[in-house]
Design an enzyme around this catalytic site. Structure first.
Site, PDB file in Angstrom:
ATOM      1  N   HIS A 169       0.852  -1.194   0.000  1.00  0.00           N
ATOM      2  CA  HIS A 169       0.000   0.000   0.000  1.00  0.00           C
ATOM      3  C   HIS A 169       0.881   1.234   0.000  1.00  0.00           C
ATOM      4  CE1 HIS A 169       0.622  -1.480   4.090  1.00  0.00           C
ATOM      5  NE2 HIS A 169       0.602  -0.229   4.511  1.00  0.00           N
ATOM      6  N   HIS A 195       1.145   5.055   0.899  1.00  0.00           N
ATOM      7  CA  HIS A 195       0.525   6.110   1.709  1.00  0.00           C
ATOM      8  C   HIS A 195       0.654   7.439   0.964  1.00  0.00           C
ATOM      9  CE1 HIS A 195       0.338   4.009   5.722  1.00  0.00           C
ATOM     10  NE2 HIS A 195       1.306   3.272   5.192  1.00  0.00           N
TER      11      HIS A 195
HETATM   12  P1  5GP Z   1       1.428   0.196   7.397  1.00  0.00           P
HETATM   13  O1  5GP Z   1       1.964   0.441   8.771  1.00  0.00           O
HETATM   14  O2  5GP Z   1       1.195  -1.270   7.135  1.00  0.00           O
HETATM   15  O3  5GP Z   1       2.251   0.856   6.330  1.00  0.00           O
HETATM   16  O4  5GP Z   1       0.043   0.955   7.338  1.00  0.00           O
HETATM   17  C1  5GP Z   1      -1.178   0.316   7.439  1.00  0.00           C
HETATM   18  C2  5GP Z   1      -2.222   1.417   7.399  1.00  0.00           C
HETATM   19  O5  5GP Z   1      -3.474   0.812   7.228  1.00  0.00           O
HETATM   20  C3  5GP Z   1      -2.277   2.252   8.674  1.00  0.00           C
HETATM   21  O6  5GP Z   1      -2.069   3.621   8.350  1.00  0.00           O
HETATM   22  C4  5GP Z   1      -3.675   1.986   9.209  1.00  0.00           C
HETATM   23  O7  5GP Z   1      -4.264   3.136   9.783  1.00  0.00           O
HETATM   24  C5  5GP Z   1      -4.429   1.520   7.979  1.00  0.00           C
HETATM   25  N1  5GP Z   1      -5.491   0.586   8.271  1.00  0.00           N
HETATM   26  C6  5GP Z   1      -5.405  -0.516   9.037  1.00  0.00           C
HETATM   27  N2  5GP Z   1      -6.596  -1.159   9.080  1.00  0.00           N
HETATM   28  C7  5GP Z   1      -7.436  -0.428   8.295  1.00  0.00           C
HETATM   29  C8  5GP Z   1      -8.813  -0.592   7.934  1.00  0.00           C
HETATM   30  O8  5GP Z   1      -9.503  -1.531   8.351  1.00  0.00           O
HETATM   31  N3  5GP Z   1      -9.348   0.340   7.119  1.00  0.00           N
HETATM   32  C9  5GP Z   1      -8.606   1.390   6.637  1.00  0.00           C
HETATM   33  N4  5GP Z   1      -9.237   2.243   5.828  1.00  0.00           N
HETATM   34  N5  5GP Z   1      -7.322   1.564   6.961  1.00  0.00           N
HETATM   35  C10 5GP Z   1      -6.744   0.672   7.780  1.00  0.00           C
END
Ligand code: 5GP
Length: 141
Positions: free
Chosen positions: A100, A102
């Protein structure tokens, strides 16, 4: 078969999300815990865990979506800029094992930092070490 990732469940419509963009291969939705208003996640629909696992055509689709969405996101929240990044692997802070990107809107004086602030203390590398690293990157497949 492994459990679907949370983002697969969002793409499938099993978990509600504010989806802002969708094609055959890519989806984008607002982050549930935004770092800023408009914080958006752009994902391939297929759950590749790491960037290098994405086929080139899917990676191109993801990047095209990031490029298309970024000015729309900035305009929607009247942002001055955006920070765009990927936590690529657990040690980098990746919590969801599904690529993903950001897209984080930034505002003048928002108190945040540049991408340079994400790593730990800076290494003090000799010229030889820099040469070795460049050679290793350049010669690996
Ligand atoms: P990572 O730390 O893996 O780069 O970021 C994961 C992101 O996914 C975090 O910013 C978190 O807020 C977001 N996230 C986690 N669970 C959900 C969800 O159920 N729905 C949405 N829209 N975002 C999520």
């Amino acid at each position: 078969m492994s459990e679907p990732t949370i983002f697969e469940r969002i793409v499938a419509g099993d978990i509600p999300a504010r989806i802002v963009y969708e094609t055959d291969t890519v989806a984008a939705f607002l982050d549930a815990n935004p770092l800023a208003p408009g914080h958006t996640l752009v994902v391939p629909k297929t759950p590749y865990e790491r960037l290098d696992e994405m086929p080139a055509d899917v990676a191109a689709d993801v990047w095209a979506a990031v490029q298309e969405l970024t000015p729309r996101i900035e305009a929607a929240v009247d942002a001055d800029a955006t920070t765009i990044g990927v936590n690529n692997g657990e040690a980098a802070g990746q919590e969801v094992p599904h690529v993903h990107v950001h897209v984080v809107p930034r505002f003048a004086g928002d108190g945040g930092g540049p991408i340079h602030a994400v790593a730990g203390s800076r290494p003090d590398l000799s010229e030889g070490e820099l040469d070795d690293i460049a050679d290793a990157i350049g010669s690996s497949e």
